[in-house]
Design an enzyme around this catalytic site. Structure first.
Site, PDB file in Angstrom:
ATOM      1  N   ASP A  43      27.877  84.014  34.577  1.00 48.13           N
ATOM      2  CA  ASP A  43      28.443  84.741  33.429  1.00 48.13           C
ATOM      3  C   ASP A  43      29.018  83.700  32.472  1.00 48.13           C
ATOM      4  O   ASP A  43      29.990  83.016  32.797  1.00 48.13           O
ATOM      5  CB  ASP A  43      29.526  85.704  33.940  1.00 48.13           C
ATOM      6  CG  ASP A  43      30.063  86.610  32.834  1.00 48.13           C
ATOM      7  OD1 ASP A  43      30.104  86.158  31.674  1.00 48.13           O
ATOM      8  OD2 ASP A  43      30.467  87.744  33.142  1.00 48.13           O
ATOM      9  N   TYR A  72      35.813  88.695  36.323  1.00 46.03           N
ATOM     10  CA  TYR A  72      36.314  89.836  35.537  1.00 46.03           C
ATOM     11  C   TYR A  72      36.446  91.075  36.444  1.00 46.03           C
ATOM     12  O   TYR A  72      35.597  91.308  37.311  1.00 46.03           O
ATOM     13  CB  TYR A  72      35.361  90.077  34.356  1.00 46.03           C
ATOM     14  CG  TYR A  72      35.580  91.414  33.712  1.00 46.03           C
ATOM     15  CD1 TYR A  72      36.838  91.754  33.208  1.00 46.03           C
ATOM     16  CD2 TYR A  72      34.560  92.348  33.628  1.00 46.03           C
ATOM     17  CE1 TYR A  72      37.054  92.999  32.647  1.00 46.03           C
ATOM     18  CE2 TYR A  72      34.782  93.586  33.061  1.00 46.03           C
ATOM     19  CZ  TYR A  72      36.036  93.905  32.577  1.00 46.03           C
ATOM     20  OH  TYR A  72      36.253  95.136  32.036  1.00 46.03           O
ATOM     21  N   LYS A  76      31.996  89.935  23.035  1.00 50.74           N
ATOM     22  CA  LYS A  76      32.993  88.906  22.782  1.00 50.74           C
ATOM     23  C   LYS A  76      32.523  87.970  21.663  1.00 50.74           C
ATOM     24  O   LYS A  76      32.196  88.427  20.601  1.00 50.74           O
ATOM     25  CB  LYS A  76      33.282  88.174  24.089  1.00 50.74           C
ATOM     26  CG  LYS A  76      33.523  89.128  25.276  1.00 50.74           C
ATOM     27  CD  LYS A  76      34.794  89.931  25.115  1.00 50.74           C
ATOM     28  CE  LYS A  76      34.835  91.220  25.905  1.00 50.74           C
ATOM     29  NZ  LYS A  76      34.462  91.151  27.293  1.00 50.74           N
ATOM     30  N   ARG A  95      14.042 102.614  24.651  1.00 53.77           N
ATOM     31  CA  ARG A  95      14.613 102.181  25.942  1.00 53.77           C
ATOM     32  C   ARG A  95      13.746 101.091  26.573  1.00 53.77           C
ATOM     33  O   ARG A  95      14.210 100.292  27.374  1.00 53.77           O
ATOM     34  CB  ARG A  95      14.784 103.384  26.891  1.00 53.77           C
ATOM     35  CG  ARG A  95      15.300 103.003  28.272  1.00 53.77           C
ATOM     36  CD  ARG A  95      15.936 104.167  29.025  1.00 53.77           C
ATOM     37  NE  ARG A  95      15.147 105.378  29.001  1.00 53.77           N
ATOM     38  CZ  ARG A  95      14.069 105.619  29.762  1.00 53.77           C
ATOM     39  NH1 ARG A  95      13.649 104.715  30.623  1.00 53.77           N
ATOM     40  NH2 ARG A  95      13.405 106.752  29.655  1.00 53.77           N
TER      41      ARG A  95
END
Ligand code: 7XF
Length: 399
Positions: free
Chosen positions: A186, A113, A211, A60
């Site tokens: 973004d 989005y 994507k 992590r």
């Protein structure tokens, strides 16, 4: 690394960043599928936690496979450092929240989005962060939106779902006049191969790596790039303590997918230009949104801000939503699915799918009509894509 800075993007997608040393000389950087790392002794463990010794601790907090992906995306964006996240929303949330506290103000573009909108408008409010959604094509409106407590400006360009383009140099210049404001962009729709927001004043660039960057529809992930200090802050606060870190296996898959990003983008874009012309010529189509068209309001930024129009096309059908449903259901090869940037062409209805988290009023303000359809042009042969669209238009006409 200095040598890499001179590499062309087509080579950087393959070689960018420093692969972890491998005793066997493997061509492909190994996958360190491990949750934790063994300390040589107790003292070293303590020193690593204190930041006094280099070395991995726990996945992590850092992992060599993840680290390579982070370096590669940073090199591609021309930024100093990167952080990989479990999802694109993990990237948006970790990057914005690292710079916010109760009482702060955010300016966000009014067309983003759906889940970014939901995060800003619903969740931030609960934590005492106020958000103004602004039409960033309007410079005066943006200039007027700044407050003394504005800490983050968030932009998506081209905007999901209908490709509204925002002039990043204009936004960057306005942000630079403000003390202590982070401009976060973004860049999912463009990828660093078509647009590098850092060149126009972006402090942080985020991606849904789900994507184009991964490109194969088999991973959900996100990426953040920025200065060394900002990325360190994000890693040590919102990422470490909220925990949306990526799995090493997903990072490995994205590093593999990235190798073909340059040739994929070239093909996606070339096919999309032909498909956009085809759609424009259809009697059933009212309007096509594609920045490659000369009459698109953002077209003038191709060649400066963007290297190409990209491969997402949105369009409205003359006979509205019902015709849209029949048209989508009539497709045979093109898949009805959200997401974008995959090898498969994907088509979806933003008002009921990706942008359903927006209220009808917010959708109207953002220019997302009920008849809007979004197509992500895939890597199939252009003839097959056009054939599928044609046969479905023909069928929908008979209804
Ligand atoms: O968390 P994700 O990897 O799904 O990424 C969130 C996200 C962030 N920025 C932009 C510009 C995005 O398009 C997305 C995800 N969009 C998908 C879509 O529009 O099809 C999500 C499917 S609901």
């Amino acid at each position: 690394m200095a040598q890499q800075r001179n590499m062309r993007p087509e080579s950087m997608v393959i070689h960018g960043g420093e692969a972890p040393a491998d005793p066997h000389g493997a061509l492909v950087a190994p996958l360190y599928q491990t949750s934790t790392f063994v300390f040589p002794n107790a003292e070293t463990g303590g020193q690593r936690f204190a930041g006094d010794a280099d070395g991995y601790i726990y996945s992590r907090l850092g992992n060599p496979t993840v680290n390579l992906l982070e370096q590669r995306i940073a090199a591609l964006e021309g930024m100093q450092a990167g952080a990989a996240t479990a999802t694109g929303m993990g990237a948006v949330a970790a990057a914005t929240m690292a710079f916010l506290r109760a009482g702060d103000h955010v300016i966000a573009s009014d067309c983003i989005y759906g889940c970014s909108f939901a995060l800003f408008s619903h969740l931030f409010e609960r934590f005492g962060v106020q958000v103004s959604f602004v039409d960033m094509a309007d410079e005066a409106a943006l200039a007027a939106a700044f407050q003394a407590n504005t800490r983050v400006v968030f932009v998506e360009t081209p905007a999901n779902p209908h490709l509204r383009i925002i002039d990043l140099a204009m936004v960057g210049a306005l942000c630079q006049q403000q003390p202590d404001v982070r401009l976060i962009v973004d860049n999912t729709f463009m990828t660093p191969l078509l647009q590098q927001p850092g060149n126009f004043g972006a402090d942080i660039v985020v991606h849904s790596a789900t994507k184009y960057l991964n490109g194969h529809g088999d991973v959900v992930a996100g990426l953040i790039t920025g200065t060394r200090e900002d990325i360190q802050l994000i890693k040590m606060t919102t990422l470490k303590d909220m925990g949306a870190t990526i799995s090493p296996h997903d990072a490995w898959l994205i590093t593999r997918g990235l190798k073909t990003l340059a040739i994929r983008m070239e093909k996606h874009c070339a096919t999309a230009a032909i498909v956009a012309d085809f759609l424009k010529a259809q009697p059933a189509v009212e309007k096509v949104y594609y920045p490659g068209f000369k009459d698109h309001p953002g077209h003038h930024l191709i060649g400066t801000q963007m290297r190409n129009a990209g491969a997402i096309i949105a369009f409205e059908l003359r006979s509205g939503y019902q015709a849209g449903v029949a048209f989508l259901n009539g497709l045979e090869m093109i898949k009805i699915a959200v997401s974008l940037g995959d090898a498969e062409s994907l088509i979806q209805h933003p008002a009921s799918m990706t942008h359903s988290p927006l209220t009808p009023e917010a959708r109207e303000k953002a220019g997302i009509s009920d008849g809007l359809i979004r197509l992500s042009v895939g890597l199939e042969h252009v003839d097959d894509i056009i054939h599928d669209l044609s046969q479905s238009f023909a069928k929908a006409q008979q209804i």
